[in-house]
Scaffold this active site. Structure first.
Site, short mmCIF file in Angstrom:
data_model
loop_
_atom_site.label_atom_id
_atom_site.label_comp_id
_atom_site.label_asym_id
_atom_site.label_seq_id
_atom_site.Cartn_x
_atom_site.Cartn_y
_atom_site.Cartn_z
N ASP A 73 -54.67 -16.82 -34.07
CA ASP A 73 -54.56 -15.39 -33.75
C ASP A 73 -55.90 -14.68 -33.96
O ASP A 73 -56.30 -13.81 -33.18
CB ASP A 73 -53.53 -14.67 -34.64
CG ASP A 73 -52.28 -15.45 -34.94
OD1 ASP A 73 -52.33 -16.70 -34.95
OD2 ASP A 73 -51.25 -14.82 -35.20
N LYS A 113 -57.46 -12.91 -43.26
CA LYS A 113 -57.38 -11.67 -44.05
C LYS A 113 -57.86 -12.00 -45.46
O LYS A 113 -57.83 -13.16 -45.88
CB LYS A 113 -55.94 -11.14 -44.16
CG LYS A 113 -55.26 -10.77 -42.86
CD LYS A 113 -53.84 -10.25 -43.13
CE LYS A 113 -53.10 -10.01 -41.82
NZ LYS A 113 -51.72 -9.54 -42.02
N ARG A 148 -47.34 -18.64 -29.03
CA ARG A 148 -48.12 -17.39 -29.04
C ARG A 148 -49.49 -17.60 -29.69
O ARG A 148 -50.48 -17.04 -29.22
CB ARG A 148 -47.37 -16.25 -29.72
CG ARG A 148 -48.24 -14.98 -29.72
CD ARG A 148 -47.47 -13.71 -29.56
NE ARG A 148 -46.94 -13.24 -30.81
CZ ARG A 148 -45.69 -12.82 -30.99
NH1 ARG A 148 -44.81 -12.86 -30.00
NH2 ARG A 148 -45.29 -12.38 -32.15
#
Length: 410
Positions: free
Chosen positions: A181, A171, A251
């Protein structure tokens, strides 16, 4: 006279009775109201993919309500779950599934192609992934608004700030950082777009994103990849020599393996980078297999099996099950990974699943959210990961669970 009257009365009664029963037989079935749908029982004989999809639709009648959202917003969790609905519709063309996906697009894609709540200037790579839903919508309708929305997201990738070595920042507010991610958030859309609209000219750039994270974030001892890499090595969480965050989060690794199997859909077998990406998938999959618990599941902090506070986590385990099963089905991984995926799926359905009286299902033990840096500050420590909140049927678990069920035909 009395006899005639009685006969007339009998005929009248017979006629009324006949009419009543005839009408009753011919009358249409009552229209289902939202209440009657909410009371419907989900059959125990359905496949797990349908059970989960119908559960989500029952609990969130509008698709933008996924993740308990109070208003429609363009978001990665909706992109993930509704992509799983698209894949489910291909296997089981129930019109309700297609309608559920379309409802999300109707709520957010405006006639001029702008996307409600989306802010391109934030350069948040999480916002790209829901764009995967637009390809099918455009193919079906040829409506210009879907093409323009895809072009807008493609513009973000063109302008996305990059590390000096060419990797997308996660970001704008996280400078010089690549997170695992982000590979799932950006690369499958990027690969699909460049193949569809650019003759595949940017597939090398897609592969470059994987190359950078593989080169910098891989731990030579375990073969696992760290959650984040800071090229500047300035973040307090970053190792001063490598720039990596301190722990392996299941994850994050799940996002990475899903990114590989999904982006590979768009790489022709003869593309010079295809074998390289398949190699990455094999390497990380072999490493992950060593950390699978006897239950079939993986721990929240992948390599700290059995350490106090650590727990068997649903989203990472679902993601691995999906990626391994798809990897075998596509010929990228050896067949043993189908067994590993089935064992993981058994663990999910026997260890972490609750079934309610109405047939709806709940996947427990899912980490709600985890990241690095930000406010309040997230330091990437073991204690940080194991103490983040859990959420039942978190969309980061339910979407991959549906995808895994489809790949395993469960």
């Amino acid at each position: 006279m009395l006899k005639n009257t009685l006969n007339t009365l009998k005929v009248a009664i017979l006629f009324v009775s006949f009419t009543f029963f005839s009408c009753k037989t011919a009358s249409p079935k009552p229209v289902k109201t939202a209440d009657s749908q909410n009371q419907a029982i989900i059959s125990k004989d359905l496949k797990w993919s349908d059970k989960m999809a119908l559960t989500l639709m029952k609990r969130h009648p509008e698709s933008w309500q996924i993740d308990d959202s109070k208003a429609a917003k363009w978001d990665y969790v909706h992109g993930l779950v509704l992509y799983s609905f698209e894949q489910l519709y291909k296997k089981n063309p129930d019109a309700r599934y297609a309608s559920y996906v379309q409802g999300y697009l109707d709520a957010l894609i405006q006639n001029d192609g702008t996307i409600k709540t989306y802010e391109i200037q934030k350069h948040n790579i999480d916002m790209i992934v829901a764009g995967r839903l637009l390809f099918n919508a455009y193919d079906k309708t040829k409506e210009d608004k879907y093409l323009k929305a895809m072009q807008l997201l493609r513009q973000q990738l063109t302008e996305q700030p990059r590390t000096q070595s060419g990797g997308f920042w996660h970001k704008k507010i996280y400078p010089n950082q690549m997170w695992l991610d982000g590979l799932y958030m950006g690369e499958p859309f990027y690969a699909h777009y460049t193949v569809t609209f650019e003759n595949g000219k940017n597939l090398d750039d897609v592969a470059h994103q994987f190359e950078q994270i593989q080169l910098h974030a891989t731990d030579p001892a375990t073969g696992l990849l760290y959650h984040g890499w800071d090229e500047s090595k300035q973040m307090p969480w970053a190792n001063k020599e490598t720039g990596n965050s301190p722990n392996f989060w299941s994850r994050a690794l799940g996002w990475y393996v899903m990114a590989l199997v999904d982006a590979l859909d768009y790489f022709p077998k003869d593309h010079p980078k295809q074998k390289e990406l398949v190699g990455y998938l094999n390497n990380v999959s072999e490493s992950l297999a060593k950390f699978q618990d006897k239950s079939g599941l993986w721990y929240q902090v992948t390599d700290k099996m059995g350490k106090e506070g650590n727990y068997l986590e649903a989203s990472g385990s679902s993601m691995f099950a999906y990626a391994f099963a798809k990897g075998v089905n596509k010929g990228y991984l050896p067949s043993k990974f189908k067994k590993i995926a089935n064992k993981a799926f058994d663990g999910l359905t026997t260890q972490l699943m609750k079934v309610d009286a109405d047939g709806t299902i709940t996947l427990t033990q899912a980490c709600q959210v985890a990241g690095l840096g930000g406010t309040p500050y997230r330091d990437g420590s073991y204690e940080y990961y194991v103490n983040e909140k859990k959420k039942d049927n978190d969309p980061k678990a339910t979407g991959p669970f549906i995808l895994a069920a489809l790949e395993l035909n469960r």
